[in-house]
Design a protein around this motif. Structure first.
Motif, PDB file in Angstrom:
ATOM      1  N   VAL A 149      75.857  50.850  56.643  1.00  0.00           N
ATOM      2  CA  VAL A 149      76.288  49.750  55.775  1.00  0.00           C
ATOM      3  C   VAL A 149      75.188  49.382  54.795  1.00  0.00           C
ATOM      4  N   HIS A 150      75.612  48.953  53.604  1.00  0.00           N
ATOM      5  CA  HIS A 150      74.670  48.458  52.598  1.00  0.00           C
ATOM      6  C   HIS A 150      75.305  47.274  51.883  1.00  0.00           C
ATOM      7  N   VAL A 151      74.536  46.191  51.715  1.00  0.00           N
ATOM      8  CA  VAL A 151      74.964  45.020  50.946  1.00  0.00           C
ATOM      9  C   VAL A 151      74.097  44.950  49.698  1.00  0.00           C
ATOM     10  N   GLY A 152      74.724  44.954  48.541  1.00  0.00           N
ATOM     11  CA  GLY A 152      73.982  44.927  47.287  1.00  0.00           C
ATOM     12  C   GLY A 152      74.439  43.815  46.375  1.00  0.00           C
ATOM     13  N   GLY A 153      73.500  43.061  45.808  1.00  0.00           N
ATOM     14  CA  GLY A 153      73.825  42.021  44.848  1.00  0.00           C
ATOM     15  C   GLY A 153      74.261  42.601  43.522  1.00  0.00           C
ATOM     16  N   VAL A 154      75.191  41.944  42.871  1.00  0.00           N
ATOM     17  CA  VAL A 154      75.813  42.437  41.640  1.00  0.00           C
ATOM     18  C   VAL A 154      75.628  41.408  40.527  1.00  0.00           C
ATOM     19  N   PRO A 155      75.032  41.786  39.394  1.00  0.00           N
ATOM     20  CA  PRO A 155      74.810  40.817  38.322  1.00  0.00           C
ATOM     21  C   PRO A 155      76.011  40.586  37.426  1.00  0.00           C
ATOM     22  N   ALA A 156      76.987  41.523  37.410  1.00  0.00           N
ATOM     23  CA  ALA A 156      78.115  41.396  36.484  1.00  0.00           C
ATOM     24  C   ALA A 156      79.290  42.205  37.001  1.00  0.00           C
ATOM     25  N   TYR A 157      80.490  41.839  36.555  1.00  0.00           N
ATOM     26  CA  TYR A 157      81.665  42.648  36.829  1.00  0.00           C
ATOM     27  C   TYR A 157      82.674  42.433  35.722  1.00  0.00           C
ATOM     28  N   SER A 158      83.679  43.285  35.696  1.00  0.00           N
ATOM     29  CA  SER A 158      84.739  43.175  34.704  1.00  0.00           C
ATOM     30  C   SER A 158      86.063  42.871  35.381  1.00  0.00           C
ATOM     31  N   SER A 169      74.657  33.969  33.952  1.00  0.00           N
ATOM     32  CA  SER A 169      73.221  33.733  34.139  1.00  0.00           C
ATOM     33  C   SER A 169      72.598  34.841  34.979  1.00  0.00           C
ATOM     34  N   THR A 170      73.387  35.464  35.854  1.00  0.00           N
ATOM     35  CA  THR A 170      72.885  36.543  36.700  1.00  0.00           C
ATOM     36  C   THR A 170      72.563  37.808  35.901  1.00  0.00           C
ATOM     37  N   MET A 171      73.042  37.883  34.673  1.00  0.00           N
ATOM     38  CA  MET A 171      72.758  39.031  33.802  1.00  0.00           C
ATOM     39  C   MET A 171      71.452  38.850  33.037  1.00  0.00           C
ATOM     40  N   MET A 172      70.828  37.684  33.175  1.00  0.00           N
ATOM     41  CA  MET A 172      69.650  37.354  32.385  1.00  0.00           C
ATOM     42  C   MET A 172      68.338  37.660  33.103  1.00  0.00           C
ATOM     43  N   ARG A 173      68.412  38.308  34.235  1.00  0.00           N
ATOM     44  CA  ARG A 173      67.224  38.502  35.066  1.00  0.00           C
ATOM     45  C   ARG A 173      66.310  39.601  34.547  1.00  0.00           C
ATOM     46  N   TRP A 174      66.854  40.484  33.704  1.00  0.00           N
ATOM     47  CA  TRP A 174      66.074  41.638  33.269  1.00  0.00           C
ATOM     48  C   TRP A 174      65.884  41.627  31.759  1.00  0.00           C
ATOM     49  N   SER A 175      65.501  42.733  31.207  1.00  0.00           N
ATOM     50  CA  SER A 175      65.118  42.812  29.800  1.00  0.00           C
ATOM     51  C   SER A 175      66.327  42.712  28.873  1.00  0.00           C
ATOM     52  N   ASP A 176      66.044  42.558  27.583  1.00  0.00           N
ATOM     53  CA  ASP A 176      67.105  42.562  26.580  1.00  0.00           C
ATOM     54  C   ASP A 176      67.892  43.863  26.626  1.00  0.00           C
ATOM     55  N   GLU A 177      67.198  44.979  26.843  1.00  0.00           N
ATOM     56  CA  GLU A 177      67.872  46.271  26.865  1.00  0.00           C
ATOM     57  C   GLU A 177      68.890  46.349  27.995  1.00  0.00           C
ATOM     58  N   VAL A 178      68.499  45.864  29.160  1.00  0.00           N
ATOM     59  CA  VAL A 178      69.422  45.877  30.296  1.00  0.00           C
ATOM     60  C   VAL A 178      70.611  44.962  30.025  1.00  0.00           C
ATOM     61  N   LEU A 179      70.354  43.807  29.458  1.00  0.00           N
ATOM     62  CA  LEU A 179      71.419  42.859  29.136  1.00  0.00           C
ATOM     63  C   LEU A 179      72.432  43.483  28.181  1.00  0.00           C
ATOM     64  N   VAL A 180      71.943  44.078  27.104  1.00  0.00           N
ATOM     65  CA  VAL A 180      72.832  44.716  26.128  1.00  0.00           C
ATOM     66  C   VAL A 180      73.607  45.858  26.782  1.00  0.00           C
ATOM     67  N   GLY A 181      72.918  46.660  27.581  1.00  0.00           N
ATOM     68  CA  GLY A 181      73.586  47.764  28.258  1.00  0.00           C
ATOM     69  C   GLY A 181      74.709  47.298  29.167  1.00  0.00           C
ATOM     70  N   MET A 182      74.497  46.178  29.864  1.00  0.00           N
ATOM     71  CA  MET A 182      75.545  45.659  30.740  1.00  0.00           C
ATOM     72  C   MET A 182      76.774  45.234  29.950  1.00  0.00           C
ATOM     73  N   ILE A 183      76.583  44.663  28.761  1.00  0.00           N
ATOM     74  CA  ILE A 183      77.718  44.287  27.926  1.00  0.00           C
ATOM     75  C   ILE A 183      78.523  45.528  27.568  1.00  0.00           C
ATOM     76  N   PHE A 184      77.837  46.605  27.174  1.00  0.00           N
ATOM     77  CA  PHE A 184      78.532  47.851  26.842  1.00  0.00           C
ATOM     78  C   PHE A 184      79.294  48.375  28.060  1.00  0.00           C
ATOM     79  N   HIS A 185      78.644  48.347  29.210  1.00  0.00           N
ATOM     80  CA  HIS A 185      79.233  48.875  30.437  1.00  0.00           C
ATOM     81  C   HIS A 185      80.524  48.130  30.795  1.00  0.00           C
ATOM     82  N   GLU A 186      80.443  46.811  30.792  1.00  0.00           N
ATOM     83  CA  GLU A 186      81.595  46.022  31.220  1.00  0.00           C
ATOM     84  C   GLU A 186      82.745  46.116  30.218  1.00  0.00           C
TER      85      GLU A 186
END
Length: 363
Positions: A149-158, A169-186
């Motif tokens: 088993v593995h439990v993993g925290g998730v910063p975003a979902y669609s 606010s959970t998407m703000m923990r990392w760099s601008d690049e990660v934030l922008v990438g998450m928007i594209f992903h979702e």
């Protein structure tokens, strides 16, 4: 981008009453009610990004980063051909480190994930909870049943555009690049979604995130050296984990006794730790950014699942993108056509495409 992400509570909050006759047992009722409550609380916390950005009394760094989101979202609509809707035009401060916690499980001697099936949306290779305590309780239940088993925290979902998803606010923990990438992903999840195929959905969105971010940063003046270095190391770490997974697939499919498979499994995880230490202390010159993955406890099959789900088919999508000549509209169209194939044919096509890029068979 990060190994563990996203639960899809699609439509649950507004259709819970319709689903009640389909749910068997109080535990199912409680789970769906919890999802509905969590989604409603998230939506209630939204406020327009435009209002925050225009309010000089708000935190300057928050305003700057939300302006970055506005810019990246406009760029994604025009350049990446991602949806132009109300998603990521609002912001929600959740007051916790993650929006949900995903629970992954796999048998002791297999890398096939335990599937979690839901009315309307199909089956997924994880189960998500808005409360960490509930996720840990579910994990304990599965451990007692003999699962890794593995439990993993998730910063975003669609929610696949069933709701206007906010920036969290959970998407703000990392760099601008990660934030922008998450928007594209979702946003990519809103373009193509295949019922019962988590690996397809996540690998596709992950490719859109990485390729899109690469093009975005190039157009906006290049990438920061620190981000380039981190991104390279991240890929090298993922490669180590995926190589371990490939070897374990061979171990579990071999004609061996269960005790021999357990011993081989233990050796493979020990080898992973050694390989990582050599990479960290050698080429990385002591960079310990991924030590936390090992510090979370002894690696097991379930902890490998997110890597496979998010990275398994990326080589295939890279080939589709090349065949589309880098045209994002054509790329999305080709992915849609691929998504319509029966699951077996779709998987075989993905493996064939991956072999075109790598020149070798995939496990």
């Amino acid at each position: 981008m990060s190994p563990t992400r996203r639960i899809d509570p699609r439509r649950i909050a507004t259709t819970l009453l319709l689903l009640l006759p389909l749910l068997g047992g109080c535990s199912s009722l409680g789970y769906y009610a919890s999802l509905a409550q969590g989604q409603r609380a998230l939506l209630k916390a939204r406020e327009p990004i435009e209002r925050i950005v225009g309010d000089e009394q708000r935190d300057p760094e928050l305003r700057r980063r939300l302006q970055k989101v506005q810019e990246a979202r406009r760029w994604a609509v025009g350049h990446l051909k991602l949806p132009d809707n109300q998603s990521y035009t609002t912001y929600a401060d959740l007051g916790r480190p993650y929006v949900v916690w995903n629970v992954f499980a796999a048998p002791e001697l297999s890398l096939e994930p335990l599937q979690n099936c839901f009315p309307l949306i199909g089956c997924m290779a994880y189960r998500g909870y808005y409360r960490q305590q509930q996720a840990e309780q579910r994990a304990d239940q599965l451990r007692h049943q003999g699962y890794d088993v593995h439990v993993g925290g998730v910063p975003a979902y669609s929610t696949l555009n069933w709701f206007a998803d906010p920036v969290l606010s959970t998407m703000m923990r990392w760099s601008d690049e990660v934030l922008v990438g998450m928007i594209f992903h979702e946003l990519a999840h809103q373009v193509v979604y295949v019922r019962d195929d988590t690996a397809f959905n996540e690998s596709y969105a992950e490719f859109v995130e990485e390729q899109g971010l690469q093009e975005y940063l190039a157009e906006k003046g290049g990438t920061r050296e620190a981000w380039q270095l981190f991104d390279r190391r991240r890929h090298e770490f993922v490669d180590l984990v995926l190589a371990t997974r490939s070897r374990l697939v061979q171990v579990f499919s071999a004609d061996l006794s269960d005790s021999d498979k357990r011993a081989a499994k233990k050796r493979q995880f020990e080898q992973l730790a050694q390989d990582y230490q050599q990479l960290r202390d050698g080429p990385w010159a002591g960079y310990a950014g991924f030590d936390g993955w090992f510090a979370k406890g002894e690696p097991n099959n379930a902890r490998l699942l997110p890597f496979a789900l998010y990275d398994e088919h990326k080589p295939a999508f890279a080939v589709i993108f090349q065949q589309a000549g880098g045209d994002w509209a054509k790329f999305h169209g080709a992915v849609r056509e691929l998504s319509k194939l029966p699951s077996g044919q779709r998987l075989e096509r993905l493996r064939t495409l991956a072999r075109q890029q790598t020149g070798m068979d995939t496990p």
